[in-house]
Scaffold this active site. Structure first.
Site, mmCIF file in Angstrom:
data_model
loop_
_atom_site.group_PDB
_atom_site.id
_atom_site.type_symbol
_atom_site.label_atom_id
_atom_site.label_comp_id
_atom_site.label_asym_id
_atom_site.label_seq_id
_atom_site.Cartn_x
_atom_site.Cartn_y
_atom_site.Cartn_z
ATOM 1 N N SER A 256 76.067 85.125 -80.833
ATOM 2 C CA SER A 256 75.563 85.460 -81.991
ATOM 3 C C SER A 256 74.223 86.501 -81.998
ATOM 4 O O SER A 256 73.744 86.450 -80.778
ATOM 5 C CB SER A 256 75.033 84.167 -82.878
ATOM 6 N N TYR B 250 70.773 75.929 -82.594
ATOM 7 C CA TYR B 250 71.952 76.787 -82.871
ATOM 8 C C TYR B 250 71.609 78.294 -82.036
ATOM 9 O O TYR B 250 72.278 78.549 -81.044
ATOM 10 C CB TYR B 250 72.259 77.159 -84.052
#
Length: 274
Positions: free
Chosen positions: A154, A166
């Protein structure tokens, strides 16, 4: 993208009655994983599809067979569990030409209020599964001197801010992929960390992320996969799809850390996300 046929003497395990190269995709029932599965089937691959939802796996397997003549093996597994990871790793040990480590998730709510079991499951899918499945896939690829591993990370792995756990998990995927790519240079095996920004997928819908984002910041899943494949052909280890995100990553990478932290807070409000 052009793919050469593998040497039959060192070819990976084929699906029953099939002679095409094989790609294994985790989390293929929606979003980037589904787009990658469809694109690889169109490029001539048979598929191994690994996810929790057996019904959606079966539907995708049917679709790629009807539209592209691709055979598909389905593995209904939960990658947050050792048994699920072991089952996929065993299949990878038989050999595939292309692995897409796409499965991953984020938790809503603050880190300190989250159930520790949910936090651990997030790391097991986002980090442990990526490491273990890549480890299982590499020996047959190295034996064949042919293979590709795409680890879906990401932009948050390059510019932390989309939650604590995350972002940290995706930073691991980026660093892991970069290190592997250096070690695998000259072997015929390619590794890529795919680092998209905001993509219109169920991931963002479930997490309630980006409802107020301006339209130019959104990417389409097919655009993401096309960018990934182009970067593979150019041997780019870090793939950042979309000119807007390439610019953001370049600017953030050149800023002093305190200024980059401010940019992170403006772009990625981490409150309520883990």
């Amino acid at each position: 993208m052009t793919e050469s046929a593998p040497d039959p003497a060192v070819a990976a395990k084929r699906l029953p009655g099939a002679h095409r190269p094989v790609a294994l995709i985790t989390g293929p029932t929606s979003g980037i994983g589904k787009a990658y599965a469809t694109r690889l089937a169109a490029l001539g691959y048979d598929l191994v599809l690994a996810a929790r939802d057996e019904q959606r796996l079966a539907a995708l397997a049917h679709d790629v067979q009807v539209h592209f003549g691709a055979e598909a093996e389905v593995l209904p597994v939960d990658l947050a569990t050792p048994a699920g990871r072991d089952r996929v790793a065993a299949r990878l040990g038989d050999g595939v030409e292309f692995l897409v480590n796409n499965a991953g998730f984020g938790n809503s709510g603050e880190f300190w209020a989250n159930d520790p079991a949910h936090l651990q499951a997030q790391l097991d899918v986002n980090v442990t599964a990526v490491m273990q499945l890549t480890r299982a896939a590499l020996p047959p690829m190295l034996h064949a001197a042919n293979g590709t591993v795409v680890n879906v990370a990401s932009l948050a792995g390059l510019i932390p801010g989309r939650g604590s756990t995350y972002s940290a998990s995706k930073a691991y995927v980026v660093s892991f992929s970069e290190g592997l790519a250096s070690g695998l240079a000259g072997t015929g095996v390619r590794v890529q960390a795919l680092c998209p920004g905001f993509v219109r997928t169920e991931f963002h819908e479930r997490a309630g992320i980006g409802a107020s984002l301006p339209r130019p910041l959104w990417l389409d899943v097919d655009e993401v996969v096309a960018g990934s494949l182009r970067d593979l052909e150019k041997n780019r280890v870090i793939s950042v799809p979309g000119m807007q995100y390439k610019a953001i990553a370049a600017v953030a990478g050149s800023l002093p850390r305190p200024l980059a932290a401010r940019l992170n807070r403006r772009l990625f409000n981490a409150r309520g996300r883990t």
